[in-house]
Design a protein around this motif. Structure first.
Motif, PDB file in Angstrom:
ATOM      1  N   HIS A   6       0.889  -1.101   0.076  1.00 49.65           N
ATOM      2  CA  HIS A   6      -0.107   0.112  -0.103  1.00 49.65           C
ATOM      3  C   HIS A   6       0.755   1.129  -0.080  1.00 49.65           C
ATOM      4  N   ARG A  10       1.569   4.408  -2.522  1.00 51.62           N
ATOM      5  CA  ARG A  10       1.578   5.807  -2.426  1.00 51.62           C
ATOM      6  C   ARG A  10       2.726   6.712  -2.289  1.00 51.62           C
ATOM      7  N   GLU A  13       2.135   7.749  -6.413  1.00 54.03           N
ATOM      8  CA  GLU A  13       1.437   8.226  -6.303  1.00 54.03           C
ATOM      9  C   GLU A  13       2.308  10.039  -6.459  1.00 54.03           C
ATOM     10  N   VAL A  86      -8.330   5.238   1.946  1.00 51.51           N
ATOM     11  CA  VAL A  86      -7.284   4.734   0.847  1.00 51.51           C
ATOM     12  C   VAL A  86      -8.791   3.479   1.065  1.00 51.51           C
ATOM     13  N   ASN A  87      -9.622   2.550   0.587  1.00 53.76           N
ATOM     14  CA  ASN A  87     -10.192   1.620   0.236  1.00 53.76           C
ATOM     15  C   ASN A  87      -9.937   1.068  -0.960  1.00 53.76           C
ATOM     16  N   GLU A  88      -8.779   0.887  -1.259  1.00 52.77           N
ATOM     17  CA  GLU A  88      -8.758   0.448  -2.693  1.00 52.77           C
ATOM     18  C   GLU A  88      -8.636  -1.175  -3.028  1.00 52.77           C
ATOM     19  N   ALA A  92      -7.223  -4.205  -7.360  1.00 51.39           N
ATOM     20  CA  ALA A  92      -6.118  -2.899  -8.121  1.00 51.39           C
ATOM     21  C   ALA A  92      -5.525  -2.447  -7.280  1.00 51.39           C
ATOM     22  N   LEU A  93      -4.534  -2.988  -6.008  1.00 56.30           N
ATOM     23  CA  LEU A  93      -3.310  -2.687  -5.632  1.00 56.30           C
ATOM     24  C   LEU A  93      -2.012  -3.447  -6.269  1.00 56.30           C
ATOM     25  N   ARG A  96      -1.514  -2.127  -9.519  1.00 56.77           N
ATOM     26  CA  ARG A  96      -0.478  -1.146  -9.418  1.00 56.77           C
ATOM     27  C   ARG A  96       0.914  -1.279  -9.224  1.00 56.77           C
TER      28      ARG A  96
END
Length: 107
Positions: A6, A10, A13, A86-88, A92-93, A96
């Motif tokens: 996670h 970030r 990003e 953030v509740n990805e 999806a994580l 990424r």
């Protein structure tokens, strides 16, 4: 443990990962240092080659049972409210992280 994946997403990003990718000499030095003091095995029981991670051999997306363990850990982290904003979804994580892995391994 899934907090590390996670956090990595970030960092991308925030633009930090681009700077880190440009620091390959430093990364190699860190990998050599870690190899001297921190021993670990992968999901198949093989010794982790930390220098491979900085020379086109990085694997961020785990395979098989390790993927399931990480998914369970991530679900617990979400359920416990550890990620306030953030509740990805886990898939999806992992997508990424797969893109980060591909970019890192292709130079």
């Amino acid at each position: 443990m899934s907090i590390h994946w996670h956090d990595l997403a970030r960092f991308v990003e925030a633009g930090i990962a681009a700077t880190a990718q440009d620091a390959r000499v430093l990364a190699s030095s860190v990998a050599r240092h870690k190899a001297m003091f921190f021993f670990g095995n992968d999901a198949h029981g093989e010794r982790i080659d930390r220098e491979a991670a900085v020379s086109s051999g990085l694997q961020l997306v785990p395979c098989e049972s390790a993927h399931l363990v990480l998914a369970e850990d991530y679900a617990k982290m979400l359920a416990n409210g550890m990620l306030l904003d953030v509740n990805e979804p886990f898939d999806a994580l992992m997508e990424r992280c797969g893109a980060i892995e591909a970019r890192a391994n292709n130079g």
